[in-house]
Scaffold this motif. Structure first.
Motif, PDB file in Angstrom:
ATOM      1  N   THR A  21     -43.772  94.962  -9.686  1.00 40.65           N
ATOM      2  CA  THR A  21     -44.351  95.444 -10.729  1.00 40.65           C
ATOM      3  C   THR A  21     -45.554  94.428 -11.204  1.00 40.65           C
ATOM      4  N   LYS A  22     -46.290  94.916 -12.114  1.00 44.12           N
ATOM      5  CA  LYS A  22     -47.028  94.079 -12.746  1.00 44.12           C
ATOM      6  C   LYS A  22     -47.533  94.615 -14.130  1.00 44.12           C
ATOM      7  N   LYS A  23     -48.378  93.927 -14.812  1.00 46.26           N
ATOM      8  CA  LYS A  23     -48.413  94.325 -16.265  1.00 46.26           C
ATOM      9  C   LYS A  23     -49.899  94.559 -16.355  1.00 46.26           C
ATOM     10  N   PRO A  24     -50.211  95.746 -16.936  1.00 42.60           N
ATOM     11  CA  PRO A  24     -49.453  96.877 -17.516  1.00 42.60           C
ATOM     12  C   PRO A  24     -49.170  97.805 -16.240  1.00 42.60           C
ATOM     13  N   CYS A  25     -47.939  98.489 -16.548  1.00 38.13           N
ATOM     14  CA  CYS A  25     -47.477  99.382 -15.243  1.00 38.13           C
ATOM     15  C   CYS A  25     -46.624 100.604 -15.871  1.00 38.13           C
ATOM     16  N   PRO A  26     -47.385 101.518 -16.701  1.00 38.07           N
ATOM     17  CA  PRO A  26     -46.956 102.717 -17.401  1.00 38.07           C
ATOM     18  C   PRO A  26     -45.817 103.387 -16.158  1.00 38.07           C
ATOM     19  N   CYS A  54     -44.074 102.162 -13.729  1.00 39.07           N
ATOM     20  CA  CYS A  54     -42.823 101.172 -13.977  1.00 39.07           C
ATOM     21  C   CYS A  54     -42.014 101.486 -15.046  1.00 39.07           C
ATOM     22  N   ASP A  55     -42.428 101.389 -16.164  1.00 41.77           N
ATOM     23  CA  ASP A  55     -41.823 101.577 -17.596  1.00 41.77           C
ATOM     24  C   ASP A  55     -41.141 103.071 -17.287  1.00 41.77           C
ATOM     25  N   GLU A  60     -36.840  91.907 -11.098  1.00 45.60           N
ATOM     26  CA  GLU A  60     -38.405  92.366 -11.167  1.00 45.60           C
ATOM     27  C   GLU A  60     -39.201  91.262 -10.604  1.00 45.60           C
ATOM     28  N   ASP A  91     -43.103  90.235 -10.181  1.00 47.76           N
ATOM     29  CA  ASP A  91     -44.312  90.343 -10.840  1.00 47.76           C
ATOM     30  C   ASP A  91     -45.530  90.098  -9.644  1.00 47.76           C
TER      31      ASP A  91
END
Length: 89
Positions: A13-18, A20-21, A38, A40
């Motif tokens: 994942t990485k931020k942001p990742c809608p 993934c949420d 997780e 990143d």
């Protein structure tokens, strides 16, 4: 004992990742059956994963093996999880 050897689900994942949420919400009912780890991919130490998956997250590996990407395939996830659970009994 079987309880200690829960399968490990790795989420790249990485931020942001809608997405993934969203994926984590879909997996919520199963969370007692696996350990979520997780990764990143935007961190420097994960640059190899970044190169590999930057256009594909979320990407899931189950016990180190590629499982699925973009969206959660619940059928596939359940099948693979069940197989691993049977093996560890």
């Amino acid at each position: 004992s079987a309880s200690t050897s829960k399968p490990v689900l790795t989420l790249f994942t990485k931020k942001p990742c809608p997405l993934c949420d969203e994926a984590k919400e879909v997996l919520e009912p199963y969370k007692r059956r696996f350990i979520l780890q997780e990764v990143d991919i935007s961190l420097p130490e994960n640059s190899a994963w970044y190169d590999k998956y930057k256009h594909d997250i979320p990407v899931f590996h189950l016990n180190g093996k590629f499982l699925m990407k973009h969206r959660v395939d619940i059928q596939k996830f359940e099948d693979r999880l069940r197989k691993l659970e049977l093996q560890s009994e």
